[in-house]
Motif scaffolding. Sequence first.
Motif, short mmCIF file in Angstrom:
data_model
loop_
_atom_site.label_atom_id
_atom_site.label_comp_id
_atom_site.label_asym_id
_atom_site.label_seq_id
_atom_site.Cartn_x
_atom_site.Cartn_y
_atom_site.Cartn_z
N ALA A 81 -8.09 35.08 2.91
CA ALA A 81 -8.63 34.33 1.77
C ALA A 81 -8.24 32.87 1.87
CB ALA A 81 -8.11 34.93 0.47
N THR A 84 -10.62 31.16 4.23
CA THR A 84 -11.97 31.04 3.68
C THR A 84 -12.02 30.00 2.56
OG1 THR A 84 -12.12 33.41 4.05
CG2 THR A 84 -13.91 32.39 2.80
N GLY A 146 -18.28 30.44 -7.07
CA GLY A 146 -18.31 31.30 -5.89
C GLY A 146 -18.25 30.55 -4.58
N GLU A 148 -19.98 28.25 -3.37
CA GLU A 148 -21.27 27.89 -2.76
C GLU A 148 -21.54 26.42 -3.04
OE1 GLU A 148 -23.17 29.93 -1.09
OE2 GLU A 148 -22.12 31.83 -1.49
N SER A 214 -22.34 35.44 -12.78
CA SER A 214 -22.11 36.74 -12.17
C SER A 214 -22.36 37.85 -13.19
CB SER A 214 -20.66 36.82 -11.66
OG SER A 214 -20.23 38.16 -11.61
N TYR A 284 -11.37 40.37 -7.03
CA TYR A 284 -11.72 39.43 -5.95
C TYR A 284 -10.74 38.28 -5.85
CZ TYR A 284 -16.07 41.89 -5.40
OH TYR A 284 -16.98 42.86 -5.14
N VAL A 286 -11.53 35.94 -3.10
CA VAL A 286 -12.65 35.03 -2.82
C VAL A 286 -13.80 35.59 -3.64
CG1 VAL A 286 -14.19 34.07 -1.09
CG2 VAL A 286 -11.84 34.62 -0.48
N GLU A 288 -16.54 37.40 -5.34
CA GLU A 288 -17.64 38.29 -4.96
C GLU A 288 -17.68 38.60 -3.45
OE1 GLU A 288 -19.37 39.42 -7.61
OE2 GLU A 288 -18.32 38.01 -8.92
N LYS A 289 -16.69 38.14 -2.70
CA LYS A 289 -16.76 38.34 -1.25
C LYS A 289 -15.60 39.15 -0.70
CE LYS A 289 -19.53 34.38 0.15
NZ LYS A 289 -19.33 33.36 -0.91
N LEU A 290 -14.40 38.82 -1.15
CA LEU A 290 -13.22 39.41 -0.51
C LEU A 290 -12.25 39.81 -1.62
CD1 LEU A 290 -12.15 39.73 2.43
CD2 LEU A 290 -11.02 37.52 2.14
N THR A 291 -11.90 41.11 -1.66
CA THR A 291 -10.94 41.52 -2.70
C THR A 291 -9.53 41.24 -2.19
OG1 THR A 291 -10.55 43.75 -1.89
CG2 THR A 291 -12.45 43.42 -3.33
N GLU A 294 -8.44 43.68 0.41
CA GLU A 294 -8.96 43.47 1.77
C GLU A 294 -8.27 42.30 2.46
OE1 GLU A 294 -13.51 44.83 0.58
OE2 GLU A 294 -12.93 42.72 0.55
#
Lengths: 337, 473
Positions: A81, A84, A146, A148, A214, A284, A286, A288-291, A294
């Motif tokens: 994370a 990222t 997020g 973006e 979201s 999460y 990150v 909506e991408k990485l919990t 993870e």
Amino acid sequence: MMTLFGDPQVWLPFTFATLMGIAILVYVVLDGFDLGVGVLFPFADDREKDRMIASIGPFWDANETWLVLAIGLLLVAFPAAHGTILTALYLPVAAMLIGLILRGVAFEYRVKAPPKWKSTWNWIFWGGSMLAALSQGFMLGMYIMGLEWTIWTVGFALLTSVFLTVGYSFIGAAWLIIKTDGLLQEKAVSWARGGIWGLVLGLGAISLASPLISARIFDKWFSMPQVLMLAPLPLLSLGLLAIIWVTLRRLPSANDSRAWVPFACGTGLFILAFCGMAYSFYPYVVPEKLTLYEAASAPEALIIILAGTVFVLPMIALYTTLAYYIFRGKATELSYE
Amino acid sequence: MDALILSRIQFGANISFHILFPTITIALGWVLLFFKLRYSATGEDRWMDAYRFWVKIFALSFAMGVVSGITMSFQFGTNWPGFMETVGNIAGPLLAYEVLTAFFLEAVFLGIMLFGFSKVPGWLHTLATFLVAFGTTMSAFWILALNSWMHTPAGYEMRDGVAYATDWFAVIFNPSFPYRLSHMLLASGLTVSFLVAGLSALRLLMGDRSEVAATGLRVGAVLAAVLIPVQIFMGDQHGLNTLEHQPAKVAAMEGNWDTGSHVPMLLFAIPDEETRSNRFEIGIPNMASIILEHSPSGIVPGLNDYYAEDGTPLHPPVGKVFWSFRVMVGTGMLMLALSWFSVWFLSRRDAVTGERWHIDRLPRIALYGFVAMTFSGWVATLAGWLTTEIGRQPWLVTGVLTTEAAVADVPAPMVLTTLIAYLAVYAALLVIYIGTLTYLCGKAARGERLPERKRADGAPFQGKANPAATPAE
């Protein structure tokens, strides 16, 4: 749930997310007030500037260490994370760092460099504080969006960057209400009255945008029975805002009672806002991408950090408290020849 | 230029700028503690005056170190995500322990050390000074444990391309750690010796007759004279350790292409990686063999052993390592010459008064020498770090991770933008830092009061103000 938390793959990342959350929160409140004091710098005259610096001088360095701890925990506990998030926020991170560098050295140089440079260093202190606060607000906004980069997300992040900066100026002014007296304290009260809008608008913007961006967050907040169980968060926030509002109208008071109220309630607001965000984004790290499960490091690595943290963090809390105790009371005026 | 080389320049610039200041604060913290303890023991004002002067330089250096250090902690993620993804399980805990056991300790007690003198009892102020010095040293301990592990990894296993610790004691006390830590702590001691001696000499040359300047010159010169032989011995030991664990680095340091005996110690050469040979070689026959293996027939590794089958070099860039090593050693030799020369003069008994250690015994040329070498510790330290870090290339973690594999996928123009911004800020700050030190010396030499924190109620500080200073207000 209990059995799940018996698994180190689950409870360790959760514990570290909590620790990181605490570090970020402590950072935002502590460095928030000294960044805020920097943001307010142009509104003060030269003597007042010296007193404002005196009110944060012994603390700012330790306050910034919480940022290193927070980013360090992200780095060590959630390395994937960390990479990222920081590469996505590459430019605002660099801007924040340059801001922190400039204001950090300005503390020293404004009194140690030749006096003719002092006003330049005062401006650098202001500029660095502004740059750091604005970029932090920008990163907050981008995170909520997020990570973006589109015209809309950047627009939103620009809004949050202004709101957070004004919010910092509130907590900075609230700090000055505690640490100063006389005319400067009166000024600080009026600054706090303006700064409170940063918190109001910032909290409003985040509360509105998060569920809209979201569907997952929308459902977490607005389905039964969550909406009832979560109701205390916004209600408490409104209550704290009301208390601040009323207190600021009555300050400065004769015997300086309640001078601590705006700072305490402001801290409460930051905590509530943080809890709300943590609830929105969990699990999460990150968006909506990485919990966090993870992204977590190996349990072997985490457990050895945790062992140290459990032992050392209370000591840090203890001697930090000692420092605030030693430098309690009104900030004494500085006198340079 | 691609993102890899830009990121390397950026990280190199950042960490080079950063290390200048911890190199000062690590040892200066202990020197301040020494001043404070001497004051407590003797009650002589000159020790407290010295403390007051040097604590300002400490504060300035500390602030520079903190802000550039915060930058460092972000660069791992912004530019080198592959580092933490591969060796995060090792690097993470070491960095975390640095933050937990060192950074907070330093930062909190620095506040008390700088601003608490009139607010806390004397013993607590001394304790704060000790804890700050201890904290800076702890910080060096942890970060050098990590850096040494990157050179000589131990106590780990690789599973699916990720490093896991198997033995934490072996990770921390990896083969090169004791040498690297001692070498760095001594480097910090020498940097501060020459900084203290250099700025004190500057004050003397500016006409400062105060005891602080004389004391500073004596303390700096003696400390340097004591530390430099220890450092030369330690550096030699470190070199032997490198020979054992990173022979390619030693081959580059010696500029030696063919493995063999009777290798000369090169004083000058221009290594050429194209032709795999040196131009304009000047050397002392057999000396490299003697230094590294204690015998003229000792075998010294050669660079030609470190090429892949397709001809790709597996050794570090030769010229950079070769020359930074020589700059480091050369600076060390100058340090040895100046400090021993000065201490020899200082320690002679005056024929008339029978006095020793009087500053007037020192030839004026030595004062100029110390001024010229004020920042010689920085030169030697940076050259040493360039030697060892470039000497590790192409690896980021020896045998585990290449530098190329760790770099972030950030567009090159973006890295270039931040690189230019950092370089501009760092260059400006360096000029301002040195300028401010000079300004503070001039001010002290003129007997003016240095900026001092004073209570608004006019309560005096404990202890006396600088007797040479004009009273405040």
